[in-house]
Design a protein around this motif. Sequence first.
Motif, PDB file in Angstrom:
ATOM      1  N   UNK A 158      -9.122 -10.194   6.321  1.00 35.37           N
ATOM      2  CA  UNK A 158      -8.079 -11.183   6.087  1.00 35.37           C
ATOM      3  C   UNK A 158      -6.727 -10.636   6.531  1.00 35.37           C
ATOM      4  N   UNK A 159      -5.986 -11.430   7.314  1.00 36.71           N
ATOM      5  CA  UNK A 159      -4.689 -10.978   7.815  1.00 36.71           C
ATOM      6  C   UNK A 159      -3.764 -10.616   6.665  1.00 36.71           C
ATOM      7  N   UNK A 160      -3.840 -11.359   5.587  1.00 32.34           N
ATOM      8  CA  UNK A 160      -2.917 -11.108   4.474  1.00 32.34           C
ATOM      9  C   UNK A 160      -3.146  -9.747   3.827  1.00 32.34           C
ATOM     10  N   UNK A 161      -4.312  -9.133   4.038  1.00 30.99           N
ATOM     11  CA  UNK A 161      -4.527  -7.782   3.534  1.00 30.99           C
ATOM     12  C   UNK A 161      -3.579  -6.795   4.212  1.00 30.99           C
ATOM     13  N   UNK A 162      -3.201  -7.097   5.447  1.00 26.79           N
ATOM     14  CA  UNK A 162      -2.274  -6.227   6.171  1.00 26.79           C
ATOM     15  C   UNK A 162      -0.934  -6.139   5.452  1.00 26.79           C
ATOM     16  N   UNK A 163      -0.536  -7.228   4.784  1.00 27.82           N
ATOM     17  CA  UNK A 163       0.761  -7.280   4.131  1.00 27.82           C
ATOM     18  C   UNK A 163       0.834  -6.327   2.937  1.00 27.82           C
ATOM     19  N   UNK A 164      -0.328  -5.866   2.465  1.00 29.03           N
ATOM     20  CA  UNK A 164      -0.346  -4.883   1.380  1.00 29.03           C
ATOM     21  C   UNK A 164      -0.111  -3.468   1.882  1.00 29.03           C
ATOM     22  N   UNK A 165      -0.079  -3.312   3.204  1.00 29.15           N
ATOM     23  CA  UNK A 165       0.008  -1.961   3.779  1.00 29.15           C
ATOM     24  C   UNK A 165       1.280  -1.729   4.588  1.00 29.15           C
ATOM     25  N   UNK A 166       2.048  -2.774   4.824  1.00 26.24           N
ATOM     26  CA  UNK A 166       3.228  -2.649   5.674  1.00 26.24           C
ATOM     27  C   UNK A 166       4.463  -3.197   4.960  1.00 26.24           C
ATOM     28  N   UNK A 167       5.623  -2.885   5.511  1.00 26.49           N
ATOM     29  CA  UNK A 167       6.867  -3.482   5.024  1.00 26.49           C
ATOM     30  C   UNK A 167       7.058  -4.806   5.755  1.00 26.49           C
ATOM     31  N   UNK A 168       7.170  -5.891   5.004  1.00 28.39           N
ATOM     32  CA  UNK A 168       7.259  -7.194   5.653  1.00 28.39           C
ATOM     33  C   UNK A 168       8.316  -8.061   4.977  1.00 28.39           C
ATOM     34  N   UNK A 169       8.719  -9.095   5.682  1.00 26.80           N
ATOM     35  CA  UNK A 169       9.697 -10.038   5.155  1.00 26.80           C
ATOM     36  C   UNK A 169       9.351 -11.425   5.657  1.00 26.80           C
ATOM     37  N   UNK A 170       9.822 -12.424   4.936  1.00 25.36           N
ATOM     38  CA  UNK A 170       9.601 -13.813   5.329  1.00 25.36           C
ATOM     39  C   UNK A 170      10.941 -14.482   5.604  1.00 25.36           C
ATOM     40  N   UNK A 171      10.973 -15.300   6.647  1.00 22.38           N
ATOM     41  CA  UNK A 171      12.126 -16.155   6.905  1.00 22.38           C
ATOM     42  C   UNK A 171      11.848 -17.487   6.219  1.00 22.38           C
TER      43      UNK A 171
END
Length: 205
Positions: A158-171
């Motif tokens: 699942x792509x959203x699993x990547x968000x648990x491993x990186x620094x991310x932000x939403x616009x």
Amino acid sequence: MNRIVLTGVILAGGQNRRMGGRVKALLPFHGEPVIVRQIGRMKRICDQIIVVTRDRDLFSQTVGDSARIVEDRIPGKGPLSGMHAAFSELNSQDAWVVGCDMPFISDRAALLMWEQKQETGCDVVVPKIGGRIQPLHGIYDVRCTHHVTGLLQSGQYRVKELFNRVKWAAVEEGRFLQQKIDIRFVVNVNTPEEYEEALSLKVHS
């Protein structure tokens, strides 16, 4: 619009089951295949465009030399496998990643997200529309490559699993609206009904 150092990535490796087997990226859309429309938008700001597919022959004639076609190295594992193949081929730090079933992708939205990435130092910036993040119209740093590889190797797709491993932000949606960017750039077409509905929309990026 000024070009930036960015690679456009179109993920086109799906099975197209919900579309009754029709290849979504090749569906005609106002006079041209969806994927040709996408490439045209990406060329406004991208120095390189990569199409990831499970079958190179599906797109070679349509795409021609307007984009580089690469095949999934780990096929059948969804968008993450497409990202894995594309990120290994990047000649830039950042990639604008979209699904092949999105006829209204917006270079203006991508540029806004890329600018936020430069300001924040995040690995990933994605839009948040209708209260939901949209991973497949996002800006991804090449630093994500080893995280994507690790997820695939551990059986997490699942792509959203990547968000648990990186620094991310939403616009947020409101910021796009402030810039008069039509937020329907995240519309995708998975079924014949959604395709017909998209054909009826007039969306400006």
